[in-house]
Design a protein around this motif. Sequence first.
Motif, PDB file in Angstrom:
ATOM      1  N   ALA A 210      -6.881   1.690   0.197  1.00  0.00           N
ATOM      2  CA  ALA A 210      -7.812   1.067   1.140  1.00  0.00           C
ATOM      3  C   ALA A 210      -7.428  -0.398   1.323  1.00  0.00           C
ATOM      4  O   ALA A 210      -7.348  -1.154   0.359  1.00  0.00           O
TER       5      ALA A 210
ATOM      6  N   SER B 190      -7.638   3.075   5.669  1.00  0.00           N
ATOM      7  CA  SER B 190      -6.639   3.847   4.933  1.00  0.00           C
ATOM      8  C   SER B 190      -5.774   4.568   5.944  1.00  0.00           C
ATOM      9  O   SER B 190      -6.251   4.986   6.997  1.00  0.00           O
TER      10      SER B 190
ATOM     11  N   GLY C 170       0.799  -1.222   0.000  1.00  0.00           N
ATOM     12  CA  GLY C 170       0.000   0.000   0.000  1.00  0.00           C
ATOM     13  C   GLY C 170       0.831   1.271   0.000  1.00  0.00           C
ATOM     14  O   GLY C 170       0.502   2.230  -0.692  1.00  0.00           O
TER      15      GLY C 170
ATOM     16  N   LYS D 273      -1.496   7.809   3.367  1.00  0.00           N
ATOM     17  CA  LYS D 273      -1.891   7.293   2.046  1.00  0.00           C
ATOM     18  C   LYS D 273      -3.403   7.065   2.014  1.00  0.00           C
ATOM     19  O   LYS D 273      -3.885   5.929   1.979  1.00  0.00           O
TER      20      LYS D 273
END
Length: 192
Positions: free
Chosen positions: A184, A176, A62, A180
Amino acid sequence: MTVVTEPQIHLWTRDEYYKMTEAGLFQGKHVELIEGQVIEMSPMGSLHATAVALVGRALEQGFGPGFFARWQMPLNAGSKSEPEPDIAIIEGTIRQFKNAHPQTAILVVEVAETSLAYDRTDKASLYARMGIPEYWIVNLIDRQLEVRRSPVVNEFQPFGFGYSEMIILTEDQHVSSLEKPAIAIAISDILP
């Protein structure tokens, strides 16, 4: 006249902690230095280890370039503390910290089963005092993610700091990071 005094607790420094480690005093034990006290942590079971790996991988993917995950490695929290969070997301590159542990993180995550109460109190207060903007607890008991944000002074917390925001997310939700927000992560993807 007899003078009554209470016994004094000796609080260790990071330098003393390292000397004790070098002397082999903690051999075979997983310990952390938290505000001068050497805390022995519970052995890691397979459920905990699986959750750490799932969280670490999800966060590395992520966050992407410019950030990296430290898995159960120390953070320098001053002269009397060196916690080892399950995951710490650090801005920069791994080699930047070859000579000294990072003093902060973008996000810290603890996976909690037997340590849930400690992670909610002492660890949360320590991370808030360090200025960590976001602290997550993967609660294996209730199968949920506890998200704490916005560190503030709080005299009622163990180390004088806490988080002003807390949300609880369940398996059917996503999270989240503040850093960032477009990424998700499904809670079900980080629970074993």
